[in-house]
Design a protein around this motif. Structure first.
Motif, PDB file in Angstrom:
ATOM      1  N   ARG A 175       0.826  -1.204   0.000  1.00 30.53           N
ATOM      2  CA  ARG A 175       0.000   0.000   0.000  1.00 30.53           C
ATOM      3  C   ARG A 175       0.859   1.251   0.000  1.00 30.53           C
ATOM      4  O   ARG A 175       1.960   1.268   0.552  1.00 30.53           O
ATOM      5  CB  ARG A 175      -0.885   0.033   1.250  1.00 30.53           C
ATOM      6  CG  ARG A 175      -1.808  -1.162   1.447  1.00 30.53           C
ATOM      7  CD  ARG A 175      -2.922  -1.260   0.437  1.00 30.53           C
ATOM      8  NE  ARG A 175      -3.895  -0.209   0.529  1.00 30.53           N
ATOM      9  CZ  ARG A 175      -4.997  -0.265   1.253  1.00 30.53           C
ATOM     10  NH1 ARG A 175      -5.290  -1.337   1.962  1.00 30.53           N
ATOM     11  NH2 ARG A 175      -5.829   0.743   1.274  1.00 30.53           N
ATOM     12  N   VAL A 176       0.328   2.317  -0.588  1.00 30.48           N
ATOM     13  CA  VAL A 176       0.876   3.661  -0.439  1.00 30.48           C
ATOM     14  C   VAL A 176       0.085   4.317   0.682  1.00 30.48           C
ATOM     15  O   VAL A 176      -1.141   4.338   0.657  1.00 30.48           O
ATOM     16  CB  VAL A 176       0.752   4.479  -1.744  1.00 30.48           C
ATOM     17  CG1 VAL A 176       1.094   5.939  -1.497  1.00 30.48           C
ATOM     18  CG2 VAL A 176       1.657   3.910  -2.820  1.00 30.48           C
ATOM     19  N   LYS A 197      -1.743   7.274   6.638  1.00 26.31           N
ATOM     20  CA  LYS A 197      -2.902   6.388   6.540  1.00 26.31           C
ATOM     21  C   LYS A 197      -2.995   5.897   5.103  1.00 26.31           C
ATOM     22  O   LYS A 197      -2.603   6.592   4.170  1.00 26.31           O
ATOM     23  CB  LYS A 197      -4.189   7.130   6.894  1.00 26.31           C
ATOM     24  CG  LYS A 197      -4.243   7.658   8.308  1.00 26.31           C
ATOM     25  CD  LYS A 197      -5.605   8.215   8.663  1.00 26.31           C
ATOM     26  CE  LYS A 197      -5.946   9.456   7.882  1.00 26.31           C
ATOM     27  NZ  LYS A 197      -7.204  10.094   8.285  1.00 26.31           N
ATOM     28  N   CYS A 198      -3.532   4.710   4.938  1.00 23.36           N
ATOM     29  CA  CYS A 198      -3.779   4.190   3.599  1.00 23.36           C
ATOM     30  C   CYS A 198      -4.770   5.085   2.880  1.00 23.36           C
ATOM     31  O   CYS A 198      -5.615   5.728   3.502  1.00 23.36           O
ATOM     32  CB  CYS A 198      -4.352   2.775   3.674  1.00 23.36           C
ATOM     33  SG  CYS A 198      -3.211   1.557   4.312  1.00 23.36           S
ATOM     34  N   LYS A 224       4.625   6.616   2.641  1.00 24.62           N
ATOM     35  CA  LYS A 224       5.235   5.337   3.012  1.00 24.62           C
ATOM     36  C   LYS A 224       4.718   4.267   2.061  1.00 24.62           C
ATOM     37  O   LYS A 224       3.529   4.210   1.769  1.00 24.62           O
ATOM     38  CB  LYS A 224       4.874   4.979   4.448  1.00 24.62           C
ATOM     39  CG  LYS A 224       5.602   3.754   4.964  1.00 24.62           C
ATOM     40  CD  LYS A 224       5.162   3.298   6.354  1.00 24.62           C
ATOM     41  CE  LYS A 224       4.954   4.377   7.341  1.00 24.62           C
ATOM     42  NZ  LYS A 224       4.531   3.890   8.666  1.00 24.62           N
ATOM     43  N   PHE A 225       5.613   3.453   1.566  1.00 27.17           N
ATOM     44  CA  PHE A 225       5.271   2.288   0.744  1.00 27.17           C
ATOM     45  C   PHE A 225       5.665   1.081   1.560  1.00 27.17           C
ATOM     46  O   PHE A 225       6.832   0.906   1.910  1.00 27.17           O
ATOM     47  CB  PHE A 225       6.036   2.339  -0.577  1.00 27.17           C
ATOM     48  CG  PHE A 225       5.726   1.208  -1.508  1.00 27.17           C
ATOM     49  CD1 PHE A 225       4.503   1.125  -2.149  1.00 27.17           C
ATOM     50  CD2 PHE A 225       6.671   0.224  -1.767  1.00 27.17           C
ATOM     51  CE1 PHE A 225       4.208   0.086  -3.014  1.00 27.17           C
ATOM     52  CE2 PHE A 225       6.393  -0.819  -2.635  1.00 27.17           C
ATOM     53  CZ  PHE A 225       5.165  -0.885  -3.261  1.00 27.17           C
ATOM     54  N   ASP A 226       4.679   0.247   1.908  1.00 30.51           N
ATOM     55  CA  ASP A 226       4.958  -0.849   2.834  1.00 30.51           C
ATOM     56  C   ASP A 226       3.880  -1.923   2.697  1.00 30.51           C
ATOM     57  O   ASP A 226       2.864  -1.722   2.034  1.00 30.51           O
ATOM     58  CB  ASP A 226       4.971  -0.314   4.267  1.00 30.51           C
ATOM     59  CG  ASP A 226       5.663  -1.241   5.265  1.00 30.51           C
ATOM     60  OD1 ASP A 226       6.195  -2.293   4.854  1.00 30.51           O
ATOM     61  OD2 ASP A 226       5.679  -0.899   6.456  1.00 30.51           O
ATOM     62  N   THR A 227       4.115  -3.046   3.345  1.00 34.04           N
ATOM     63  CA  THR A 227       3.091  -4.087   3.423  1.00 34.04           C
ATOM     64  C   THR A 227       2.104  -3.706   4.524  1.00 34.04           C
ATOM     65  O   THR A 227       2.427  -2.934   5.426  1.00 34.04           O
ATOM     66  CB  THR A 227       3.706  -5.459   3.747  1.00 34.04           C
ATOM     67  OG1 THR A 227       4.439  -5.360   4.972  1.00 34.04           O
ATOM     68  CG2 THR A 227       4.607  -5.935   2.627  1.00 34.04           C
ATOM     69  N   THR A 228       0.896  -4.248   4.423  1.00 36.53           N
ATOM     70  CA  THR A 228      -0.118  -3.986   5.433  1.00 36.53           C
ATOM     71  C   THR A 228      -0.805  -5.289   5.819  1.00 36.53           C
ATOM     72  O   THR A 228      -0.721  -6.290   5.113  1.00 36.53           O
ATOM     73  CB  THR A 228      -1.177  -2.988   4.920  1.00 36.53           C
ATOM     74  OG1 THR A 228      -1.737  -3.500   3.715  1.00 36.53           O
ATOM     75  CG2 THR A 228      -0.594  -1.616   4.690  1.00 36.53           C
ATOM     76  N   SER A 229      -1.493  -5.239   6.937  1.00 36.05           N
ATOM     77  CA  SER A 229      -2.269  -6.385   7.412  1.00 36.05           C
ATOM     78  C   SER A 229      -3.322  -5.847   8.371  1.00 36.05           C
ATOM     79  O   SER A 229      -3.525  -4.641   8.461  1.00 36.05           O
ATOM     80  CB  SER A 229      -1.350  -7.394   8.116  1.00 36.05           C
ATOM     81  OG  SER A 229      -0.744  -6.787   9.243  1.00 36.05           O
TER      82      SER A 229
END
Length: 146
Positions: free
Chosen positions: A10-11, A21-22, A95-100
């Motif tokens: 997600r960005v 926040k997404c 932020k570019f990262d994985t999410t859960s």
């Protein structure tokens, strides 16, 4: 082989580091890093291959989403918020990262996590007859990634 599913990358955007926040109702995102290179070949070089050196780095990101005007508890950035940030020329933290987690909105700490400051340089809303309205937002990084 373990892969990362598209819905888990997600960005995220915010007005201060740690407030990201997404983007609400996102359907896709892109993160791009570019190296500007210059030919540094000389007459002393032999062979057919050019010699190059990196002169600078740049980065950008974009995201596509469905248009929603109500948060409905999603804790995501809404179109009107992003438009206000752009019009006010507000530098954002990206932020570019994985999410859960709940609604897939909890930032992870993946090996590909990158963050930095950026400007929103383009917002486009598409509204076709009898179709969901969509939003495309483009960001241009300013300064380094961490």
């Amino acid at each position: 082989m373990a892969t990362i599913k598209g819905q888990n990358l997600r960005v995220m955007v915010g007005t201060a580091s740690g407030s990201e926040k997404c983007i609400a109702m996102a359907t896709s995102c892109t993160f791009h890093v570019n190296a500007t290179v210059q030919d540094s070949s000389t007459k002393d070089d032999t062979g057919d291959w050019a010699e190059n050196e990196v002169m600078g780095l740049s980065w950008d990101a974009s995201t596509d989403s469905l248009v929603t005007l109500e948060d409905n508890g999603s804790n995501g950035e809404l179109p009107q918020d992003l438009l206000s940030l752009m019009i006010n020329k507000t530098k954002v933290y990206l932020k570019f990262d994985t999410t859960s987690g709940t609604n897939n909105r909890t930032a992870g700490n993946s090996a590909i996590k990158k963050s930095g400051t950026a400007y929103i340089n383009d917002i486009s809303v598409t509204a076709q007859n009898r179709a969901n309205s969509t939003l495309t937002v483009q960001f241009t990084g300013t300064g380094p990634l961490s």
